[in-house]
Design a protein around this motif. Structure first.
Motif, mmCIF file in Angstrom:
data_model
loop_
_atom_site.group_PDB
_atom_site.id
_atom_site.type_symbol
_atom_site.label_atom_id
_atom_site.label_comp_id
_atom_site.label_asym_id
_atom_site.label_seq_id
_atom_site.Cartn_x
_atom_site.Cartn_y
_atom_site.Cartn_z
ATOM 1 N N ILE A 28 3.958 5.675 -7.674
ATOM 2 C CA ILE A 28 2.887 5.173 -7.052
ATOM 3 C C ILE A 28 2.932 5.424 -5.427
ATOM 4 O O ILE A 28 3.561 5.212 -4.795
ATOM 5 C CB ILE A 28 2.802 3.629 -6.979
ATOM 6 C CG1 ILE A 28 3.164 3.040 -8.540
ATOM 7 C CG2 ILE A 28 1.721 2.901 -7.019
ATOM 8 C CD1 ILE A 28 3.427 1.665 -8.660
ATOM 9 N N PRO A 29 1.558 5.998 -5.183
ATOM 10 C CA PRO A 29 1.161 5.984 -3.615
ATOM 11 C C PRO A 29 1.260 4.740 -3.056
ATOM 12 O O PRO A 29 0.636 3.843 -3.340
ATOM 13 C CB PRO A 29 0.032 6.782 -3.696
ATOM 14 C CG PRO A 29 -0.518 7.345 -5.001
ATOM 15 C CD PRO A 29 0.398 6.333 -5.832
ATOM 16 N N THR A 30 2.160 4.630 -1.977
ATOM 17 C CA THR A 30 2.384 3.415 -1.535
ATOM 18 C C THR A 30 2.223 3.428 -0.040
ATOM 19 O O THR A 30 2.541 4.248 0.535
ATOM 20 C CB THR A 30 3.817 2.916 -1.851
ATOM 21 O OG1 THR A 30 3.907 2.832 -3.220
ATOM 22 C CG2 THR A 30 4.147 1.783 -0.993
ATOM 23 N N VAL A 31 1.498 1.997 0.497
ATOM 24 C CA VAL A 31 1.445 2.088 2.103
ATOM 25 C C VAL A 31 2.840 1.161 2.380
ATOM 26 O O VAL A 31 2.856 -0.030 1.783
ATOM 27 C CB VAL A 31 0.184 1.425 2.280
ATOM 28 C CG1 VAL A 31 0.017 0.991 3.629
ATOM 29 C CG2 VAL A 31 -0.995 2.226 2.019
ATOM 30 N N PHE A 32 3.536 1.415 3.350
ATOM 31 C CA PHE A 32 4.531 0.802 3.893
ATOM 32 C C PHE A 32 4.089 0.244 5.012
ATOM 33 O O PHE A 32 4.123 0.807 6.283
ATOM 34 C CB PHE A 32 5.861 1.876 4.057
ATOM 35 C CG PHE A 32 6.263 2.441 2.910
ATOM 36 C CD1 PHE A 32 7.362 1.831 2.035
ATOM 37 C CD2 PHE A 32 5.628 3.432 2.191
ATOM 38 C CE1 PHE A 32 8.008 2.196 0.856
ATOM 39 C CE2 PHE A 32 6.277 3.960 0.962
ATOM 40 C CZ PHE A 32 7.376 3.391 0.252
ATOM 41 N N TYR A 33 4.221 -1.070 5.167
ATOM 42 C CA TYR A 33 3.434 -1.693 6.094
ATOM 43 C C TYR A 33 4.636 -2.439 7.100
ATOM 44 O O TYR A 33 5.306 -3.351 6.380
ATOM 45 C CB TYR A 33 2.359 -2.637 5.892
ATOM 46 C CG TYR A 33 1.999 -3.741 6.779
ATOM 47 C CD1 TYR A 33 1.144 -3.412 7.476
ATOM 48 C CD2 TYR A 33 2.491 -5.102 6.871
ATOM 49 C CE1 TYR A 33 0.489 -4.486 8.713
ATOM 50 C CE2 TYR A 33 2.138 -5.892 8.034
ATOM 51 C CZ TYR A 33 1.026 -5.509 8.925
ATOM 52 O OH TYR A 33 0.657 -6.319 9.874
ATOM 53 N N SER A 34 4.612 -2.537 8.447
ATOM 54 C CA SER A 34 5.468 -3.434 8.961
ATOM 55 C C SER A 34 4.690 -4.044 10.297
ATOM 56 O O SER A 34 3.925 -3.172 10.981
ATOM 57 C CB SER A 34 6.606 -2.846 9.456
ATOM 58 O OG SER A 34 7.533 -3.656 10.048
ATOM 59 N N GLN A 35 5.037 -5.176 10.836
ATOM 60 C CA GLN A 35 4.458 -5.638 11.860
ATOM 61 C C GLN A 35 5.172 -5.013 13.117
ATOM 62 O O GLN A 35 6.232 -4.752 12.947
ATOM 63 C CB GLN A 35 4.996 -7.092 12.262
ATOM 64 C CG GLN A 35 4.047 -8.149 11.042
ATOM 65 C CD GLN A 35 2.616 -8.170 11.444
ATOM 66 O OE1 GLN A 35 1.868 -8.372 10.333
ATOM 67 N NE2 GLN A 35 2.168 -7.889 12.543
ATOM 68 N N ALA A 36 4.507 -4.627 13.939
ATOM 69 C CA ALA A 36 5.008 -4.176 15.400
ATOM 70 C C ALA A 36 6.120 -4.867 15.849
ATOM 71 O O ALA A 36 5.892 -6.041 15.692
ATOM 72 C CB ALA A 36 4.085 -3.793 16.352
ATOM 73 N N PHE A 37 7.291 -4.424 16.371
ATOM 74 C CA PHE A 37 8.172 -4.917 16.865
ATOM 75 C C PHE A 37 9.226 -5.910 15.962
ATOM 76 O O PHE A 37 9.949 -6.614 16.270
ATOM 77 C CB PHE A 37 7.593 -6.063 17.965
ATOM 78 C CG PHE A 37 6.816 -5.489 19.132
ATOM 79 C CD1 PHE A 37 7.252 -4.417 19.808
ATOM 80 C CD2 PHE A 37 5.515 -5.936 19.096
ATOM 81 C CE1 PHE A 37 6.054 -3.837 20.661
ATOM 82 C CE2 PHE A 37 4.548 -5.470 19.989
ATOM 83 C CZ PHE A 37 4.979 -4.638 20.855
ATOM 84 N N CYS A 38 8.934 -5.684 14.676
ATOM 85 C CA CYS A 38 9.917 -5.988 13.685
ATOM 86 C C CYS A 38 11.052 -5.114 13.309
ATOM 87 O O CYS A 38 10.505 -3.753 13.004
ATOM 88 C CB CYS A 38 8.981 -6.422 12.651
ATOM 89 S SG CYS A 38 10.085 -7.105 10.788
ATOM 90 N N ALA A 39 12.146 -5.576 13.001
ATOM 91 C CA ALA A 39 13.255 -4.430 12.606
ATOM 92 C C ALA A 39 12.729 -3.833 11.254
ATOM 93 O O ALA A 39 13.451 -2.936 10.943
ATOM 94 C CB ALA A 39 14.573 -5.253 12.731
ATOM 95 N N LYS A 40 11.869 -4.530 10.534
ATOM 96 C CA LYS A 40 11.634 -3.773 9.205
ATOM 97 C C LYS A 40 11.084 -2.603 9.189
ATOM 98 O O LYS A 40 10.835 -1.773 8.203
ATOM 99 C CB LYS A 40 10.850 -4.957 8.354
ATOM 100 C CG LYS A 40 11.653 -6.111 7.925
ATOM 101 C CD LYS A 40 10.965 -6.889 6.847
ATOM 102 C CE LYS A 40 11.479 -8.184 6.535
ATOM 103 N NZ LYS A 40 12.825 -8.038 5.884
ATOM 104 N N ASN A 41 10.396 -2.231 10.635
ATOM 105 C CA ASN A 41 9.886 -0.874 10.961
ATOM 106 C C ASN A 41 10.794 0.124 10.513
ATOM 107 O O ASN A 41 10.379 1.422 10.038
ATOM 108 C CB ASN A 41 9.660 -0.847 12.178
ATOM 109 C CG ASN A 41 8.134 -1.303 12.558
ATOM 110 O OD1 ASN A 41 7.089 -0.776 11.948
ATOM 111 N ND2 ASN A 41 8.096 -2.225 13.262
#
Lengths: 221, 244
Positions: B192-205
């Motif tokens: 599946i084409p997926t958008v990987f989103y993370s808040q800026a300044f979050c380690a999940k980046n």
């Protein structure tokens, strides 16, 4: 059909019936504001109300597809304000990216600095010096640090462009082969720095997005 | 009685306080409230703190809950633990319960895989934190797009996606009731084409960028409200991947 790529600094137009292409600087608003394109793309697309709007990345992807018949390739479009990247693998769209924050304002910054110091590109030397930058504003800061040490303005302008070329190369995933599109294709100093990093740099022009719009017209999209 | 909570506390403690205070007003402090500016937070923490943590500080100080159930540990993030002393100092009479959620019992993901609009999926998933698993049956969809990540600060981002978007990442862990489940957080459908989103300044980046790179997805990092260029990037990615 009349098509427009309304970029941040330049408005590019294409009349598909005659094939005529034109470029207007955004600063010369009266020369283009009354134009009525059927389809428009670009950062300033909203200036042309009532026209069908197409995403810049979609226009780039469809434009490069009409130019390159290869199965695998990457195209990077560098404009005044941002960088757009599209790659194809085995003839299918693979990935895209659009850098609007870090790496932003690269084209604009280069043009601004050359005009500010009243220099001509032909007098900017080649250099291995590189200003480590991630965006236009940080580049200007490093540039002024450089000239405060009595280094020449010309060498630092070249170093600024070298830094930006490195940034663009990293953003593209450090490829060996790259199509380069957009306004910076017209800057020989920048493209020379890019050629030192990329084995095969295929330089297009600034009309790739308009080719994409033309493709949409031909397909009735 | 005003009760605020952050992240996904264990459902048992939510039930306990629901029983103790059946008329309490509950607020998810992670969620932006239109009348409360997140800029309140920059008097207390650096601007280079993720929007969600800024929102928690701003909401806590503005709403002044009597009780805050604060998720900490691996199911939330280090920043949450670091702001608790600030909230304690500022809201001297508020009771603050710090709690980790180590739940490993899966509730499943009927909302994440359903065919309803993405924004409704997120609203239902965040509701499960205080109301438990969804009771009504949802139709499973055949995914044409994927969203990986936490609930975004700006929900207008979710309007860009088709209804057949499946949710992955930490939001999937939320619905599953297991916020500390890295294996599930890393699970994606490669097709599946997926958008990987993370808040800026979050380690999940770090996770988002790596997963996007390895799965030909689109990595998106956003601080606060989403800008038009980022919206256009997502729209183009979905269009070029024939997600609609």
């Amino acid at each position: 059909m009349f098509l427009i790529d309304a970029g941040t600094s330049y408005i590019k137009t294409l009349d598909t019936s005659s094939g005529e292409k034109s470029i207007f600087p955004v600063t010369d608003r009266s020369s283009y504001i009354e134009l009525k394109p059927e389809i428009v793309t670009g950062h300033n697309a909203s200036l042309f109300k009532g026209s069908e709007k197409v995403s810049e990345l979609v226009a780039l992807a469809e434009g490069i597809r009409t130019i390159s018949k290869e199965a695998n390739f990457i195209v990077l479009d560098i404009g005044s304000r941002d960088m757009k990247l599209v790659s194809f693998y085995e003839n299918n769209f693979e990935r895209c990216d659009w850098n609007t924050s870090c790496g932003a304002m690269i084209g604009f910054t280069i043009e601004l600095m050359i005009k500010y110091f009243n220099k001509e590109l032909k007098n900017i030397p080649d250099t291995d010096k590189k200003l480590d930058i991630t965006c236009g504003l940080l580049g200007i800061t490093k540039f002024f640090d450089g000239i405060s040490k009595q280094e020449t303005i010309e060498e630092n302008l070249s170093a600024l462009m070298n830094g930006m070329a490195h940034y663009a190369w990293h953003f593209s995933g450090k490829p060996d082969r790259l199509y380069l599109s957009g306004g910076l294709t017209q800057n020989d100093v920048f493209t020379k720095h890019m050629k030192k990093l990329i084995k095969e740099l295929i330089i297009l022009d600034r009309f790739t997005l308009l080719e994409g719009l033309k493709f949409r017209v031909s397909k009735g999209l | 009685m005003k009760i605020g909570f952050t992240g996904v506390p264990p459902y048992k403690i939510i039930e306990k306080y629901k029983n103790l205070y059946p008329n309490a007003e509950w607020t998810d402090l992670d969620v932006p409230i239109r009348s409360i500016s997140r800029s309140i937070a920059v008097d207390y923490i650096p601007e280079t703190t993720c929007s969600i943590i800024q929102t928690i500080i701003s909401n806590s100080i503005s709403l002044h809950p009597d009780l805050i159930i604060a998720s900490v540990g691996k199911g939330k993030c280090d920043s949450m633990s670091f702001i608790i002393p600030i909230i304690r100092r500022t809201l001297k009479d508020a009771k603050i319960i710090e709690i980790e959620n180590h739940e490993q019992m899966s509730r499943g993901n009927p909302i994440c895989t359903s065919d309803i609009p993405l924004i409704e999926k997120f609203n239902l998933i965040t509701d499960t934190v205080t109301n438990g698993p969804i009771k009504k049956e949802l139709k499973i969809s055949k995914a044409t797009a994927g969203y990986w990540g936490v609930p975004p600060y700006d929900y207008s981002l979710l309007e860009l996606f088709p209804n057949n978007t499946h949710i992955f990442g930490w939001t999937r862990c939320m619905e599953n009731g297991t916020p500390n489940n890295l294996e599930l957080e890393l699970y994606i459908d490669h097709k599946i084409p997926t958008v990987f989103y993370s808040q800026a300044f979050c380690a999940k980046n770090i996770l988002a960028k790596e997963l996007a790179k390895n799965n030909k997805g689109l990595y998106v990092e956003v601080d606060g409200p989403i800008d038009n260029s980022t919206k256009e990037k997502i729209k183009a990615f979905l269009e070029l991947n024939n997600c609609f």
